[in-house]
Design an enzyme around this catalytic site. Structure first.
Site, PDB file in Angstrom:
ATOM      1  N   ARG A 194      43.759  32.194  41.553  1.00  0.00           N
ATOM      2  CA  ARG A 194      44.216  32.775  40.287  1.00  0.00           C
ATOM      3  C   ARG A 194      43.455  32.190  39.104  1.00  0.00           C
ATOM      4  O   ARG A 194      43.143  32.907  38.149  1.00  0.00           O
ATOM      5  CB  ARG A 194      45.730  32.566  40.140  1.00  0.00           C
ATOM      6  CG  ARG A 194      46.513  33.463  41.090  1.00  0.00           C
ATOM      7  CD  ARG A 194      48.004  33.221  41.057  1.00  0.00           C
ATOM      8  NE  ARG A 194      48.681  34.244  41.855  1.00  0.00           N
ATOM      9  CZ  ARG A 194      49.972  34.247  42.140  1.00  0.00           C
ATOM     10  NH1 ARG A 194      50.754  33.262  41.704  1.00  0.00           N
ATOM     11  NH2 ARG A 194      50.498  35.219  42.863  1.00  0.00           N
ATOM     12  N   TYR A 246      44.287  41.970  41.556  1.00  0.00           N
ATOM     13  CA  TYR A 246      44.355  41.131  42.755  1.00  0.00           C
ATOM     14  C   TYR A 246      44.756  39.694  42.441  1.00  0.00           C
ATOM     15  O   TYR A 246      44.807  39.297  41.288  1.00  0.00           O
ATOM     16  CB  TYR A 246      43.116  41.231  43.612  1.00  0.00           C
ATOM     17  CG  TYR A 246      41.751  40.860  43.103  1.00  0.00           C
ATOM     18  CD1 TYR A 246      40.647  41.151  43.894  1.00  0.00           C
ATOM     19  CD2 TYR A 246      41.517  40.223  41.885  1.00  0.00           C
ATOM     20  CE1 TYR A 246      39.364  40.823  43.497  1.00  0.00           C
ATOM     21  CE2 TYR A 246      40.250  39.890  41.479  1.00  0.00           C
ATOM     22  CZ  TYR A 246      39.166  40.184  42.296  1.00  0.00           C
ATOM     23  OH  TYR A 246      37.901  39.857  41.893  1.00  0.00           O
ATOM     24  N   GLU A 247      45.100  38.985  43.516  1.00  0.00           N
ATOM     25  CA  GLU A 247      45.730  37.656  43.429  1.00  0.00           C
ATOM     26  C   GLU A 247      47.031  37.699  42.634  1.00  0.00           C
ATOM     27  O   GLU A 247      47.389  36.747  41.946  1.00  0.00           O
ATOM     28  CB  GLU A 247      44.771  36.625  42.822  1.00  0.00           C
ATOM     29  CG  GLU A 247      43.411  36.554  43.481  1.00  0.00           C
ATOM     30  CD  GLU A 247      43.448  36.374  44.986  1.00  0.00           C
ATOM     31  OE1 GLU A 247      44.515  35.989  45.528  1.00  0.00           O
ATOM     32  OE2 GLU A 247      42.432  36.625  45.646  1.00  0.00           O
ATOM     33  N   GLY A 248      47.749  38.792  42.760  1.00  0.00           N
ATOM     34  CA  GLY A 248      49.011  38.989  42.043  1.00  0.00           C
ATOM     35  C   GLY A 248      48.766  39.766  40.777  1.00  0.00           C
ATOM     36  O   GLY A 248      48.059  39.294  39.875  1.00  0.00           O
TER      37      GLY A 248
END
Length: 592
Positions: free
Chosen positions: A293, A433-435
């Site tokens: 992140r 992406y990555e949340g």
């Protein structure tokens, strides 16, 4: 589009704002200012001359899948080989596995350069660094012996395999299975989607970190374990052994980052090895996820810097109309568009958002260093608070700055050959992406602010308020400090209001989260800009021979406070609007 690393601003941030030499001394790295600057200059040369020329071709060619083998765009293999041979892959790796142990405060500048120059190529190496962190912290001595040094060097690459077709954010729905074997290994069966670098031709081996369930695992996220699943199983001497039962079933056809292979990965009874304890996979994976992140936040910053550079070059060269107050370049047919106030508004918005984000990234990197290398619990709390803000806000910023770049170019910005539209397409994934950024906002409010009753946020506010008070004592900075102090007071009161509302009604958590994240980010950047202004003013007071550079910092601070910080008011008003207006409309009334 060409790219030149913003070395002067990077040096300002790492040396003058955050004193990288003292930081490195505290960490025991042995790095001094001269060495740090040398590394940054070498990285600037590498990214400008070797990577940036590959960016457009990588977008146009994309990756190709034939008989389970992925071919990356022309030039990627040679550039990656240089990346490894020159030691860039091992910068942040642990020294006990032949890494160089560079602090992230310094390495983040290099990572930003990589992302500005050619994001698609950087994606292959970025997740490898996260895999190194997870394996170094949670892997068994045997796994570390067989796999870690090759990952640190970049000879092998790593992936993070979480997402399944039915399980994106909600990992409780995960179905991939892990069957114990007599020799202590596991047979991994299932399919993962959206796996960056899942298959490629850059490295001889790919090490997948895979979330899966054991047969007797509890339901939900408490029943997830983490496994190392190599493409080729390593022999005891470090050589490649048998080909594992893992394969790429398809490549995704994407909006952007087309030079990065985004794969559907099939695990057909593949040999895997447990990392950490059984059913503790999510905790192990979050070691990698926090780094991922942070790196995605840097992706937003890197794209934004590239877009700003392109827009600035174009605005200086493009002749169109005369200035409102009269001709600025009378010898030419028209004036360069940089003389027009609205173009300056766009460029200054880009500049202050990019440079503010760079300060935020460096501040977060410093906390990550102290957490990972000093095992500092206070830094761990600060990192946890900052990561969702950095990832969520800076990637939103990256899309805005890229969009402004298109606007500065006018019609040419919409045309592929100029390169600006690629940056806008490439940046869009960073918000997903990555949340997704909505998930980052929920994480900030629910886990980080509600989780400790606002204690860590108040500690950050105390730090910012003390710095603003120091700045306010300088006569030349008092006018800049006043709005920052007012906003910090407002942020503290708003946080208390958010806590109260969320405790009273759980729906408020989702209703306020995105606006609260953006409000917090705008005020935090204001505090950082004031810190930059204080540093610049000190240099001017000491008769620095870089008067123009430091004066530009003061002008940029004033612009940010007058033209960007007011955005925070809109976010405040919106979140105070409450959850009721979001939930009053029945689902069936969303009709068309």
């Amino acid at each position: 589009m060409s790219y030149q690393a913003p070395l002067r601003d990077m040096r300002f941030v790492v040396h003058e704002l955050f004193d990288a030499s003292a930081h490195c001394a505290a960490l025991g790295t042995g790095l001094d200012r001269e060495l740090i600057d040398g590394v940054l200059e070498e990285a600037a040369q590498f990214t400008a001359h070797e990577l940036a020329p590959l960016n457009r071709g990588g977008d146009e060619q994309g990756c190709r899948l034939d008989d389970g083998q992925v071919t990356t765009p022309q030039g990627f293999r040679a550039a990656y080989r240089q990346y490894v041979e020159h030691g860039w892959a091992s910068m942040t790796g642990p020294q006990d596995f032949a890494g160089q142990g560079f602090p992230l405060l310094v390495a983040a500048c290099v990572h930003e350069m990589l992302m500005s120059a050619c994001l698609s190529l950087r994606i292959y190496s970025g997740l490898t660094e996260g895999a190194v962190l997870a394996l170094h912290k949670h892997g068994s001595p045997a796994l570390q012996r067989d796999y870690l040094a090759k990952l640190v060097s970049g000879q092998w690459t790593g992936t993070m395999c979480l997402t399944e077709a039915q399980a994106g954010t909600d990992l409780a729905l995960l179905r991939t299975r892990a069957e114990p074997q007599a020799d202590g290994s596991y047979r991994i069966s299932g399919s993962k989607i959206f796996i960056s670098g899942g298959e490629h031709d850059l490295a001889e081996n790919i090490i997948h970190l895979v979330l899966a369930r054991l047969p007797d695992a509890p339901t939900g996220v408490k029943g997830i374990s983490l496994f190392l699943v190599p493409k080729f199983i390593a022999n005891g001497d470090g050589s490649l052994g048998a080909r594992n039962a893992v394969s790429c079933g398809a490549l995704e056809h994407k909006m952007g980052i087309k030079g990065a292979a985004t794969c559907v990965m099939n695990f057909d009874g593949a040999s895997g090895y447990l990392i950490g304890n059984a059913n503790q996979g999510l905790a192990c994976m979050f070691t990698m996820m926090n780094d991922a992140r942070f790196q995605v936040g840097l992706q937003g910053l890197g794209i934004a810097e590239a877009a700003y550079q392109g827009a600035l070059r174009y605005a200086r060269e493009r002749l169109q109309s005369r200035g409102l107050a009269g001709a600025v370049a009378p010898a030419q047919a028209a004036d360069p568009i940089i003389v027009h106030p609205d173009v300056r508004r766009m460029l200054l918005t880009q500049k202050t958002l990019v440079e503010g984000a760079r300060m935020l990234a460096a501040y977060t990197a410093l906390q990550l260093d102290n957490e990972q290398q000093q095992h500092d619990s206070a830094a761990a709390r600060r990192t946890a608070l900052l990561i969702p803000i950095l990832k969520g806000f800076v990637t939103d910023l990256g899309q805005e700055v890229a969009s402004l770049g298109v606007q500065v170019y006018g019609g040419h910005g919409y045309i592929r050959e100029w390169g600006m539209e690629q940056l806008m397409r490439d940046s869009r994934i960073t918000q997903l992406y990555e949340g997704t950024n909505g998930i980052q906002a929920l994480d900030l409010v629910r886990r980080k602010v509600l989780g400790d009753g606002g204690a860590e946020l108040n500690a950050l506010l105390d730090e910012c308020a003390a710095q603003a008070e120091r700045a306010a004592q300088h006569p030349a900075l008092a006018a800049l400090a006043a709005p920052v102090q007012q906003r910090l007071t407002e942020w503290r009161a708003l946080s208390a209001e958010v806590l109260q509302r969320c405790h009273a009604d759980v729906q408020e958590i989702g209703a306020v989260s995105v606006d609260f994240l953006h409000y917090s980010a705008y005020v935090l950047l204001a505090s950082l800009w004031l810190r930059a202004a204080e540093c610049a003013q000190q240099a001017l007071d000491n008769a620095s021979d870089e008067h123009a550079f430091y004066q530009a910092k003061l002008h940029s601070t004033a612009f940010y406070l007058k033209r960007i910080l007011p955005r925070a008011s809109a976010h405040r008003e919106a979140l105070l609007g409450g959850a009721a207006c979001l939930l009053a409309l029945d689902a069936e009334h969303f009709a068309f």
